[in-house]
Design a protein around this motif. Structure first.
Motif, short mmCIF file in Angstrom:
data_model
loop_
_atom_site.label_atom_id
_atom_site.label_comp_id
_atom_site.label_asym_id
_atom_site.label_seq_id
_atom_site.Cartn_x
_atom_site.Cartn_y
_atom_site.Cartn_z
N ARG A 173 0.84 -1.20 0.00
CA ARG A 173 0.00 0.00 0.00
C ARG A 173 0.87 1.25 0.00
NH1 ARG A 173 -4.98 -0.05 -0.94
NH2 ARG A 173 -5.22 1.73 0.40
N PRO A 174 0.44 2.31 -0.66
CA PRO A 174 1.23 3.56 -0.67
C PRO A 174 1.42 4.13 0.74
CG PRO A 174 -0.57 3.69 -2.26
CD PRO A 174 -0.74 2.42 -1.50
N GLU A 175 0.41 3.98 1.60
CA GLU A 175 0.51 4.54 2.95
C GLU A 175 1.60 3.85 3.75
OE1 GLU A 175 -2.32 3.20 1.69
OE2 GLU A 175 -3.66 4.90 1.41
N THR A 176 1.65 2.52 3.65
CA THR A 176 2.66 1.79 4.42
C THR A 176 4.06 2.03 3.85
OG1 THR A 176 2.23 -0.21 3.12
CG2 THR A 176 1.07 0.02 5.22
N ASN A 177 4.14 2.17 2.52
CA ASN A 177 5.44 2.48 1.91
C ASN A 177 5.95 3.83 2.41
OD1 ASN A 177 5.35 0.12 0.44
ND2 ASN A 177 4.46 1.09 -1.36
N LYS A 178 5.05 4.80 2.50
CA LYS A 178 5.43 6.13 2.99
C LYS A 178 5.87 6.07 4.45
CE LYS A 178 3.89 10.90 3.17
NZ LYS A 178 2.84 11.86 2.85
N LEU A 179 5.16 5.29 5.25
CA LEU A 179 5.53 5.12 6.65
C LEU A 179 6.94 4.54 6.77
CD1 LEU A 179 4.96 4.91 9.72
CD2 LEU A 179 4.03 2.63 9.25
N TYR A 180 7.24 3.51 5.99
CA TYR A 180 8.56 2.89 6.05
C TYR A 180 9.65 3.85 5.58
CZ TYR A 180 12.33 -0.44 5.74
OH TYR A 180 13.54 -1.07 5.92
N ARG A 181 9.37 4.62 4.54
CA ARG A 181 10.35 5.62 4.08
C ARG A 181 10.62 6.65 5.17
NH1 ARG A 181 7.35 5.60 -0.75
NH2 ARG A 181 6.45 7.62 -0.19
N THR A 182 9.57 7.04 5.90
CA THR A 182 9.74 8.01 6.99
C THR A 182 10.60 7.42 8.09
OG1 THR A 182 7.60 8.99 6.49
CG2 THR A 182 8.52 9.45 8.66
N VAL A 183 10.35 6.17 8.45
CA VAL A 183 11.17 5.51 9.48
C VAL A 183 12.62 5.45 9.02
CG1 VAL A 183 11.60 3.31 10.65
CG2 VAL A 183 9.28 4.21 10.50
N CYS A 184 12.85 5.09 7.76
CA CYS A 184 14.22 5.02 7.23
C CYS A 184 14.89 6.40 7.23
CB CYS A 184 14.22 4.43 5.82
SG CYS A 184 13.81 2.69 5.79
N ARG A 185 14.13 7.42 6.86
CA ARG A 185 14.68 8.77 6.82
C ARG A 185 15.09 9.24 8.22
NH1 ARG A 185 11.38 11.05 2.97
NH2 ARG A 185 9.74 10.75 4.45
N TRP A 186 14.34 8.86 9.24
CA TRP A 186 14.62 9.28 10.61
C TRP A 186 15.42 8.25 11.40
CZ3 TRP A 186 13.62 13.88 12.97
CH2 TRP A 186 12.84 14.78 12.25
N TRP A 187 15.93 7.22 10.75
CA TRP A 187 16.55 6.12 11.47
C TRP A 187 17.75 6.56 12.30
CZ3 TRP A 187 14.77 2.04 13.39
CH2 TRP A 187 15.62 1.07 13.92
#
Length: 118
Positions: free
Chosen positions: A23-37
């Motif tokens: 889903r686009p929403e979950t992909n965006k969530l994971y990208r956000t987690v990766c960006r703030w890792w």
């Protein structure tokens, strides 16, 4: 999570769940987690947060809302410094005290009108 290893394992589990969802929403969530890792790692390792700074900023905003009408910026700054130096307070402005509360504080002796010191 108490360790960095647990956080890395949770991140990998999140990746598998995100890939499975597609889903686009979950992909965006994971990208956000990766960006703030890197920031997440610092939080886990050090336990340092910006909580105190955020609390001070909230206090200053509260003073700003209740202190409308200060014409002198020096007085406004003094109020901020005095209130921040005195520690946390729940009744930071007399307007927040209900009349019956003020009356009961006078009656109990918590508030008293004292003559000026000579």
């Amino acid at each position: 999570m108490s360790s960095l290893a647990e956080a890395v394992a949770a991140k990998e589990e999140l990746k598998m769940l995100v890939d499975g969802a597609g889903r686009p929403e979950t992909n965006k969530l994971y990208r956000t987690v990766c960006r703030w890792w890197s920031e997440i790692e610092v939080l886990i390792v050090t336990g340092a947060t910006t909580g105190k700074v955020e609390a001070n900023n909230t206090g200053i905003k509260h003073i700003k809302r209740t202190a409308r009408g200060y014409r002198n910026p020096a007085n406004y700054k003094s109020v901020i410094l005095m209130r921040s130096a005195s520690g946390p307070r729940h009744d930071t402005h007399p307007g927040f005290l209900f009349p019956q509360t003020v009356k009961s504080r006078f009656a109990s002796g918590l508030l008293a009108i004292r003559p000026p010191a000579k």
